[in-house]
Design an enzyme around this catalytic site. Structure first.
Site, short mmCIF file in Angstrom:
data_model
loop_
_atom_site.label_atom_id
_atom_site.label_comp_id
_atom_site.label_asym_id
_atom_site.label_seq_id
_atom_site.Cartn_x
_atom_site.Cartn_y
_atom_site.Cartn_z
N SER A 18 0.84 -1.20 0.00
CA SER A 18 0.00 0.00 0.00
C SER A 18 0.87 1.24 0.00
CB SER A 18 -0.94 0.01 1.22
OG SER A 18 -0.18 0.05 2.41
N ASP A 19 0.33 2.34 -0.52
CA ASP A 19 1.06 3.60 -0.63
C ASP A 19 0.59 4.52 0.48
OD1 ASP A 19 2.26 5.92 -1.28
OD2 ASP A 19 1.74 5.88 -3.41
N LYS A 20 1.48 4.82 1.42
CA LYS A 20 1.08 5.62 2.58
C LYS A 20 0.89 7.10 2.25
CE LYS A 20 5.87 6.39 4.12
NZ LYS A 20 5.86 7.84 3.85
N THR A 21 1.35 7.56 1.08
CA THR A 21 1.23 8.98 0.75
C THR A 21 -0.09 9.33 0.12
OG1 THR A 21 2.25 8.67 -1.43
CG2 THR A 21 3.72 9.17 0.40
N THR A 23 -1.48 8.01 -2.88
CA THR A 23 -1.64 7.83 -4.32
C THR A 23 -2.74 6.82 -4.64
OG1 THR A 23 0.70 8.32 -4.65
CG2 THR A 23 -0.45 7.27 -6.47
#
Length: 279
Positions: A18-21, A23
């Protein structure tokens, strides 16, 4: 679940990335790293995450908002904000600003997205990207995530959006074949927003070179896209004072090395270019 095989696939999953930022979860992207051949040994970074620019320009280091900084080495591309000994903020008075402003102004002109800061009220717009308390500013963004990220990066770098004072004459949209977007624009009042653009529009051909591209009406082409595609067609690059200097094979190799290093860090890399002609 609409298709039964999806359940079997989910049951066989061993790793979920997973992308924590944001996206993946919010369809947002963030500009994180900047490189220019005007300062080949310096790496530039951008703090902050997401589209909120409410903290920009007030000297804050809170998570929303952000600013442009220079790092000690091109070897470090991560956010150095926590290491006060390495981080130096880039401002309008910094020696790097002329080259940086040309880069971000190009990214803004060759762009179809928009961002606006609005004061929240009791009828908050559902498209606002910041859920602040009443009376605080929030950011409303429209467009492709990559282009919005470039506009937010420009705001963090203190480069105003130049599009209101430019008249767009032509646009060649991005395509998978050409891997770049091109815009031809001319300043409405005749004066370009940064020194680099003014110098490019006034550039005269070298003696004896009748094929050298020049601008007859003050207009310039602004391009963003795949670095390999753009670098292969550039003759010059922007120097520290905004002037154009020859782009050598060593310079191309150095720029491509930086793009590979950024890509290895999981970043999507785009190059910016401008000039009187696409030739």
């Amino acid at each position: 679940v609409k298709k039964l095989p999806a359940v079997e696939t989910l049951g066989s999953t061993t790793v979920i990335c997973s992308d924590k930022t944001g996206t993946l979860t919010q369809n947002e992207m963030t500009a994180r790293s900047v490189y220019t051949l005007a300062f080949p040994s310096i790496s530039f970074g951008l703090t902050g995450v997401g589209y909120d620019v409410s903290g920009v320009g007030v000297g804050t280091r809170k998570k929303n908002g952000g600013f442009l900084f220079r790092s000690a080495s091109t070897e470090r591309l991560e956010d150095d904000e926590s290491d006060g000994r390495r981080v130096q903020r880039v401002t309008e008075s910094s020696m790097e600003f002329k080259a940086i402003s040309a880069l971000f102004a190009t990214a803004s002109i060759c762009n179809n997205a928009s961002i606006n800061n609005n004061h929240n009220n009791n009828n908050n717009n559902k498209h606002n990207n910041a859920n602040n308390d009443n009376g605080e500013k929030s950011t409303m963004a429209m467009g492709q995530p990559t282009e919005i990220a470039l506009l937010v990066g420009s705001a963090k770098a203190s480069v105003p959006d130049p599009r209101p004072i430019y008249h767009r004459l032509q646009e060649i949209p991005f395509s998978s074949d050409r891997k770049r977007m091109e815009v031809r624009a001319r300043p409405v009042g005749g004066a370009h927003t940064c020194a680099a653009f003014a110098l490019a529009a006034r550039r005269l051909p070298p003696s004896g070179d009748s094929n050298y591209p020049i601008s007859h009406d003050g207009s310039l082409y602004f391009v963003k896209g795949m670095p390999e595609s753009i670098l292969g067609e550039c003759r010059t690059h922007t120097a520290a004072d905004g002037s154009a200097v020859p782009l050598t094979e060593v310079g191309k190799a150095r720029a491509l090395s930086q793009t590979r290093r950024m890509a290895a860090c999981g970043l999507r890399v785009l190059a910016m270019a401008y000039g009187p002609s696409l030739e």
